[in-house]
Design a protein around this motif. Structure first.
Motif, PDB file in Angstrom:
ATOM      1  N   SER A 290       0.826  -1.211   0.000  1.00  0.00           N
ATOM      2  CA  SER A 290       0.000   0.000   0.000  1.00  0.00           C
ATOM      3  C   SER A 290       0.857   1.257   0.000  1.00  0.00           C
ATOM      4  O   SER A 290       0.551   2.234  -0.703  1.00  0.00           O
TER       5      SER A 290
ATOM      6  N   GLU B  95      -5.918  -3.760  -1.487  1.00  0.00           N
ATOM      7  CA  GLU B  95      -6.745  -4.334  -0.437  1.00  0.00           C
ATOM      8  C   GLU B  95      -6.188  -5.700  -0.063  1.00  0.00           C
ATOM      9  O   GLU B  95      -5.262  -6.218  -0.713  1.00  0.00           O
TER      10      GLU B  95
ATOM     11  N   ASP C  28      -5.964   0.718   0.699  1.00  0.00           N
ATOM     12  CA  ASP C  28      -6.144   0.038   1.985  1.00  0.00           C
ATOM     13  C   ASP C  28      -4.846  -0.685   2.331  1.00  0.00           C
ATOM     14  O   ASP C  28      -4.094  -1.105   1.446  1.00  0.00           O
TER      15      ASP C  28
ATOM     16  N   HIS D 117      -6.256   0.559  -6.746  1.00  0.00           N
ATOM     17  CA  HIS D 117      -6.854   0.095  -5.496  1.00  0.00           C
ATOM     18  C   HIS D 117      -5.985  -1.006  -4.896  1.00  0.00           C
ATOM     19  O   HIS D 117      -5.552  -1.931  -5.613  1.00  0.00           O
TER      20      HIS D 117
ATOM     21  N   ARG E  68      -7.611   4.294  -4.147  1.00  0.00           N
ATOM     22  CA  ARG E  68      -8.280   3.817  -2.938  1.00  0.00           C
ATOM     23  C   ARG E  68      -7.320   2.821  -2.293  1.00  0.00           C
ATOM     24  O   ARG E  68      -7.245   1.652  -2.688  1.00  0.00           O
TER      25      ARG E  68
END
Length: 393
Positions: free
Chosen positions: A237, A300, A263, A298, A261
């Protein structure tokens, strides 16, 4: 190999001879110190004899003495025979031990001899051959598997080297031809002025920059295909967030919106290569886009595995052609894209992902563009002693 066989034979035989000699020595000493003796009892009633004809005591003493001497001589003779026959038996069995030791050593070394012959036969032309030892899991099987692993890494390195040479030769042919034509043109132009020379040098400098960028990409591709030397804990990240920030100006100049985004997600591997993977995905998504397009990044954790997703708008790509984008120098028929892209970005992404045991899923967007998802392996529960490293900053 014969020297090793001789040493093993001498070792086996020597151990057997020493053990046999020790056993015979212990047996001889036990018999030699045995307490068993002959006992003669005097059944006479007096020293002068008796009416029933029992010999006198002096005669019995003499008989006892002679019997004792005879027993001692017999015992000494038996011990001598025991020592002689035992030594003879040890000598005969020692010769047999040498022969059996030679045969057993040859049998033990036979797999090593087979592996040696196979390895000597392997060269750059058949480095794909393997020892492929069978049988129970033992030290020789482990040695064979280790050699096979080494051959596999060598095969991978040679294949990467061959691809690097072929790709470099293929891609450098055109710019070198253009450079030669430019230089020949200015040399044959008698009316060339200083501005002409300056323009020529600027074009040559631009070609050199493109060649340097392509060679750097080829080297990264070849290095990624060889695998990883070590694995560190990597904050995926943090790397992604930093890379997105670095490409915001480029995306703005290209008229592309860059959304993120992020995470928390971590994995293990080479921080520099993972950062190159993220950069190539974002660079490719920005370059092959449309006016007023968009790129979404993104990170995650899904099912315990860190996942990086990069999706962009762009031209429509047929699903059956998506896999071809990950081959070197494949741009398909996409007309968009900034100058300086050589079709190596996604092939480098695939090589880095393979080196990290990661999987890639790519699918075309419903309105165009591409969605690429990279699933990294879960971080090790017991990370290495090295400090957590998020890549070069």
């Amino acid at each position: 190999m014969s020297r090793v066989r001789t040493r093993l034979t001498l070792l086996y035989s020597g151990l057997f001879i020493v053990s046999g000699a020790t056993l015979l020595t212990i047996t001889y000493l036990l018999i030699f110190h045995s307490r068993r003796t002959l006992v003669f009892r005097n059944f006479s009633g007096s020293e002068t004899g008796s009416a029933n004809g029992t010999p006198p005591a002096d005669i019995l003493d003499d008989m006892t003495r002679r019997a004792t001497d005879f027993a001692r001589q017999e015992r000494a003779a038996q011990l001598h025979e025991l020592l002689t026959y035992s030594g003879l038996a040890l000598a005969i069995v020692s010769v047999l031990a040498l022969a059996l030791g030679w045969l057993m050593a040859g049998r033990i070394l036979r797999p090593v001899r087979t592996m040696t012959t196979t390895i000597q036969r392997i060269s750059a032309h058949n480095v794909h051959d393997r020892l492929a030892a069978t049988g129970p899991r033992d030290e020789l099987r482990d040695l064979s598997d280790t050699v096979d692993g080494l051959l596999q890494r060598l095969d991978t390195a040679l294949a990467a080297h061959k691809r690097f040479v072929a790709n470099a030769a293929h891609e450098l042919r055109t710019p070198l031809t253009v450079e030669h034509a430019l230089i020949e043109e200015i040399l044959t132009d008698r009316t060339a002025t200083l501005p002409h020379y300056r323009s020529l040098f600027e074009r040559l400098l631009e070609l050199r920059k493109q060649q340097a960028a392509m060679l750097e990409s080829l080297l990264t591709l070849a290095g990624s295909e060889r695998g990883l030397d070590r694995r560190d804990e990597v904050a995926l990240s943090a790397i992604t967030e930093r890379t997105v920030a670095a490409y915001r100006a480029t995306a703005r100049l290209a008229g592309v919106r860059l959304e993120q985004r992020i995470d928390a997600a971590s994995t293990t591997g080479d921080p520099a290569l993972i950062e190159r993977l993220v950069a190539n995905l974002i660079d490719n998504a920005v370059a092959y886009n449309v006016d007023d397009g968009e790129v979404e990044v993104h990170t995650e954790v899904r099912d315990g595995r860190p996942v990086l997703t990069v999706a962009n708008t762009g031209e429509i790509i047929e699903p059956e052609k998506v896999d071809a984008l990950f081959e070197p120098f494949q741009r398909l028929d996409r007309t968009t894209g900034r100058a300086g892209h050589h079709g190596l970005g996604l092939s480098i992404v695939r090589a880095i992902a393979t080196a990290h045991d990661a999987t890639i899923e790519a699918s075309p967007g419903p309105a165009g563009g591409l969605r690429i998802e990279v699933r990294f392996p879960a971080p090790s529960p017991a990370p290495s002693a090295a400090a957590t490293f998020a890549g070069p900053g």
